[in-house]
Design a protein around this motif. Structure first.
Motif, PDB file in Angstrom:
ATOM      1  N   ASP A  67      -2.903  70.584  26.320  1.00 50.85           N
ATOM      2  CA  ASP A  67      -1.463  70.829  26.365  1.00 50.85           C
ATOM      3  C   ASP A  67      -0.705  69.526  26.545  1.00 50.85           C
ATOM      4  N   PHE A  68       0.526  69.522  26.038  1.00 45.21           N
ATOM      5  CA  PHE A  68       1.397  68.356  26.143  1.00 45.21           C
ATOM      6  C   PHE A  68       2.795  68.803  26.584  1.00 45.21           C
ATOM      7  N   ASP A  69       3.525  67.869  27.172  1.00 45.72           N
ATOM      8  CA  ASP A  69       4.926  68.090  27.522  1.00 45.72           C
ATOM      9  C   ASP A  69       5.723  67.994  26.221  1.00 45.72           C
ATOM     10  N   ALA A  70       5.602  69.032  25.389  1.00 48.57           N
ATOM     11  CA  ALA A  70       6.135  68.982  24.021  1.00 48.57           C
ATOM     12  C   ALA A  70       6.761  70.306  23.624  1.00 48.57           C
ATOM     13  N   GLY A  71       7.267  71.050  24.613  1.00 53.98           N
ATOM     14  CA  GLY A  71       7.872  72.339  24.334  1.00 53.98           C
ATOM     15  C   GLY A  71       9.297  72.217  23.819  1.00 53.98           C
ATOM     16  N   SER A  72       9.922  73.363  23.631  1.00 55.32           N
ATOM     17  CA  SER A  72      11.251  73.391  23.004  1.00 55.32           C
ATOM     18  C   SER A  72      12.328  72.739  23.866  1.00 55.32           C
ATOM     19  N   ALA A  73      12.072  72.583  25.166  1.00 54.37           N
ATOM     20  CA  ALA A  73      13.039  71.877  26.002  1.00 54.37           C
ATOM     21  C   ALA A  73      13.180  70.413  25.595  1.00 54.37           C
ATOM     22  N   ARG A  74      12.235  69.909  24.806  1.00 53.29           N
ATOM     23  CA  ARG A  74      12.297  68.538  24.310  1.00 53.29           C
ATOM     24  C   ARG A  74      12.945  68.438  22.930  1.00 53.29           C
ATOM     25  N   ASP A  75      13.416  69.546  22.370  1.00 51.51           N
ATOM     26  CA  ASP A  75      14.093  69.491  21.070  1.00 51.51           C
ATOM     27  C   ASP A  75      15.373  68.665  21.171  1.00 51.51           C
ATOM     28  N   PRO A  76      15.606  67.759  20.223  1.00 46.69           N
ATOM     29  CA  PRO A  76      16.871  67.019  20.228  1.00 46.69           C
ATOM     30  C   PRO A  76      18.050  67.944  19.899  1.00 46.69           C
ATOM     31  N   GLU A  77      19.224  67.522  20.272  1.00 44.97           N
ATOM     32  CA  GLU A  77      20.435  68.270  19.941  1.00 44.97           C
ATOM     33  C   GLU A  77      20.521  68.455  18.428  1.00 44.97           C
ATOM     34  N   GLY A  78      20.770  69.689  17.992  1.00 41.51           N
ATOM     35  CA  GLY A  78      20.887  69.980  16.578  1.00 41.51           C
ATOM     36  C   GLY A  78      19.580  70.184  15.856  1.00 41.51           C
ATOM     37  N   ARG A  79      18.450  70.106  16.581  1.00 41.88           N
ATOM     38  CA  ARG A  79      17.140  70.283  15.968  1.00 41.88           C
ATOM     39  C   ARG A  79      16.327  71.343  16.718  1.00 41.88           C
ATOM     40  N   SER A  80      17.000  72.352  17.235  1.00 37.80           N
ATOM     41  CA  SER A  80      16.267  73.427  17.915  1.00 37.80           C
ATOM     42  C   SER A  80      15.251  74.032  16.955  1.00 37.80           C
ATOM     43  N   GLY A  81      14.038  74.190  17.436  1.00 41.94           N
ATOM     44  CA  GLY A  81      12.947  74.666  16.594  1.00 41.94           C
ATOM     45  C   GLY A  81      12.001  73.564  16.187  1.00 41.94           C
ATOM     46  N   LEU A  82      12.350  72.300  16.478  1.00 43.26           N
ATOM     47  CA  LEU A  82      11.502  71.179  16.076  1.00 43.26           C
ATOM     48  C   LEU A  82      10.151  71.203  16.777  1.00 43.26           C
ATOM     49  N   ALA A  83      10.135  71.487  18.075  1.00 44.73           N
ATOM     50  CA  ALA A  83       8.862  71.507  18.805  1.00 44.73           C
ATOM     51  C   ALA A  83       7.921  72.553  18.228  1.00 44.73           C
ATOM     52  N   GLY A  84       8.444  73.750  17.979  1.00 44.66           N
ATOM     53  CA  GLY A  84       7.611  74.802  17.402  1.00 44.66           C
ATOM     54  C   GLY A  84       7.145  74.466  16.001  1.00 44.66           C
ATOM     55  N   MET A  85       8.021  73.858  15.203  1.00 45.49           N
ATOM     56  CA  MET A  85       7.655  73.482  13.842  1.00 45.49           C
ATOM     57  C   MET A  85       6.569  72.409  13.855  1.00 45.49           C
ATOM     58  N   THR A  86       6.710  71.405  14.712  1.00 43.98           N
ATOM     59  CA  THR A  86       5.706  70.343  14.802  1.00 43.98           C
ATOM     60  C   THR A  86       4.362  70.923  15.210  1.00 43.98           C
ATOM     61  N   HIS A  87       4.382  71.757  16.235  1.00 43.64           N
ATOM     62  CA  HIS A  87       3.142  72.378  16.697  1.00 43.64           C
ATOM     63  C   HIS A  87       2.501  73.214  15.606  1.00 43.64           C
ATOM     64  N   GLY A  88       3.294  73.997  14.884  1.00 44.27           N
ATOM     65  CA  GLY A  88       2.764  74.871  13.861  1.00 44.27           C
ATOM     66  C   GLY A  88       2.179  74.146  12.672  1.00 44.27           C
ATOM     67  N   LEU A  89       2.600  72.887  12.470  1.00 39.41           N
ATOM     68  CA  LEU A  89       2.123  72.117  11.320  1.00 39.41           C
ATOM     69  C   LEU A  89       0.903  71.261  11.621  1.00 39.41           C
ATOM     70  N   LEU A  90       0.436  71.236  12.855  1.00 42.39           N
ATOM     71  CA  LEU A  90      -0.687  70.359  13.201  1.00 42.39           C
ATOM     72  C   LEU A  90      -1.908  70.613  12.325  1.00 42.39           C
ATOM     73  N   ALA A 117       3.246  77.425  21.898  1.00 44.41           N
ATOM     74  CA  ALA A 117       4.321  76.536  22.314  1.00 44.41           C
ATOM     75  C   ALA A 117       5.394  77.372  22.989  1.00 44.41           C
ATOM     76  N   ASP A 118       5.954  76.866  24.079  1.00 45.39           N
ATOM     77  CA  ASP A 118       7.028  77.573  24.776  1.00 45.39           C
ATOM     78  C   ASP A 118       8.082  76.560  25.209  1.00 45.39           C
ATOM     79  N   ASN A 119       8.897  76.906  26.174  1.00 50.13           N
ATOM     80  CA  ASN A 119       9.939  75.988  26.617  1.00 50.13           C
ATOM     81  C   ASN A 119       9.375  74.666  27.118  1.00 50.13           C
ATOM     82  N   ASP A 120       8.269  74.726  27.861  1.00 52.43           N
ATOM     83  CA  ASP A 120       7.772  73.553  28.566  1.00 52.43           C
ATOM     84  C   ASP A 120       6.660  72.810  27.844  1.00 52.43           C
TER      85      ASP A 120
END
Length: 446
Positions: A67-90, A117-120
């Motif tokens: 696990d990594f500190d790479a959840g959706s709470a780390r999404d940049p402004e205007g890019r909500s969904g980036l964490a989930g998309m990155t995880h899903g493409l691994l 992947a979740d918030n955290d």
């Protein structure tokens, strides 16, 4: 993260298990009580990865999660969904292998690579046979996916199209509309309150995905959880194998503190016949000292199914809803306390009034002695079911590791539940829940 063909994966396992089945069954008959005293070994690898290991030779299986500190709470402004998309493409292509080749190799080994992947947090998990060929082959593939993902542009566009189609469908469904509006009402502009939108998904580029991966999938913030039929020496080697080629990484800023919402009721128009009602507020972090009183109390209030107060008052006495529930969901920042139900829209106001009165009464008076005894007995007796497989144990171990919970958290769980008093439940609910911060969202309410 896509799930690969389960049937093909399981064929090699069936063949391998034939010789071990009788031994495994005989050991399992005595395994569950021992799980109450889980021996968690913990160390920090030379590259900074934190490792948590439970050695278990009951079955010839190995389960690993990183696990990594790479959840959706780390999404940049205007890019909500980036964490989930990155995880899903691994696993969409890595180390010169495309997604089909990766899936085929995993299938040939009888291994399963998945993730969440979740918030955290975001991470990958692997289940494989512990025999040398299968274990080494599966771990090599997991290492490739973790350390050398390629994020093909064509696959990104395909997955963005799928996500956008899914979002447009979700935005027509009252339960999913309500869940998004409830998160926004609880957390406002805090990262926990953001949800992916058609616009935010459409804006994601390959550069965004690569930047998120490079910043967050790093060794110094990796948490490696290992459960199964390997030795401590082998576990140490596995942790380094999976994270050794990752960059060390730079420190991240902390997630912003949650600001408590002001009490409010939001009504969302929708043509559905049933109203979807959400009630709650942010409450608990992981490691909260009130965790056990709140969990015991919640079992009585709305977490215990048909024996809960909410079910008795809302369903049994008045027939307002088939199901009504409550739960606490601790996270790195205060996660939600939530009550939820569906009811005929003409009686939504009456049902909500009963919910409010039931909650207020419980906060004011706490549980009865009989309710407390029954709740503690059910939680204690049901605890072994949360650890009756390597997979479930891995889930708990990964949570302990990521959030830095005490290593005796599992071993002491039943003891700490038994120690909860009615006064502690009452005090915890009064301390943590307030009418001043209670938020209500009603979708399809008159």
């Amino acid at each position: 993260m896509r799930t690969h063909n389960d049937f093909l994966q399981v064929i090699p396992m069936i063949r391998f298990f034939r010789s071990a089945l009788l031994r495994a069954v005989s050991v399992l008959a005595f395994a569950t009580p021992a799980l109450a005293n889980v021996d968690i070994q913990h160390w920090t690898a030379a590259n900074g990865a934190r490792v948590y290991f439970v050695e278990s030779h009951v079955l010839p299986i190995l389960d690993v999660q990183v696990d990594f500190d790479a959840g959706s709470a780390r999404d940049p402004e205007g890019r909500s969904g980036l964490a989930g998309m990155t995880h899903g493409l691994l696993d969409s292509g890595a180390g010169g292998l495309d997604e089909d080749a990766l899936a085929e190799k995993l299938s040939d080994l009888g291994a399963r690579l998945s993730g969440s992947a979740d918030n955290d947090r975001a991470g990958l998990s692997l289940r494989t046979l512990a025999s040398a060929r299968e274990r080494e082959g599966a771990l090599a593939l997991m290492r490739t996916v973790l350390t050398a993902p390629e994020f093909p542009a064509a696959v990104l566009e395909r997955e963005k199209a799928r996500a956008i189609a899914s979002l447009r469908e979700a935005d027509t469904k009252p339960d999913q509309i309500g869940a998004k509006r409830f998160a926004k009402a609880l957390y406002g502009d805090h990262p926990y309150g953001r949800s992916a939108t058609v616009e935010s998904i459409a804006a994601i580029t390959c550069d965004d995905v690569l930047a998120h991966y490079r910043r967050h999938y790093v060794a110094s913030r990796a948490v490696v959880s290992i459960v199964g039929d390997v030795t401590r020496e082998q576990a140490e080697a596995i942790a380094l194998q999976l994270t050794g080629d990752l960059p060390a990484g730079e420190p991240l800023p902390p997630i912003a503190d949650v600001t408590m919402p002001k009490a409010a009721t939001e009504r969302v128009a929708h043509p559905a016949n049933q109203s979807h009602i959400f009630v709650g507020q942010p409450v608990t972090r992981r490691g909260d000292p009130d965790f056990f009183p709140l969990q015991v109390g919640n079992y009585i209030l709305g977490g215990g199914g048909f024996v809960s107060r909410l079910t008795k008052e809302v369903r049994e006495k008045r027939g307002y809803a088939y199901s009504v529930y409550s739960y606490f969901s601790p996270q790195r920042q205060p996660g939600p306390f939530q009550i939820g139900l569906q009811t005929q829209r003409a009686q939504a106001a009456d049902a909500l009034k009963v919910v409010d009165e039931t909650l207020a009464s419980f906060i004011a008076k706490g549980p009865t002695a009989d309710e407390l005894k029954a709740a503690k007995r059910n939680l204690v007796d049901g605890f072994s079911l949360r650890l009756d497989s390597n997979r479930k144990l891995l889930d708990s171990l990964a949570t302990i590791g990521f959030y830095g919970l005490p290593l005796d958290w599992l071993s002491k769980f039943q003891e700490r539940v038994e120690a909860v008093t009615a006064a502690q439940v009452k005090e915890a609910f009064q301390r943590r829940l307030s009418a001043d911060h209670m938020v209500r969202v009603i979708v399809a309410g008159d």
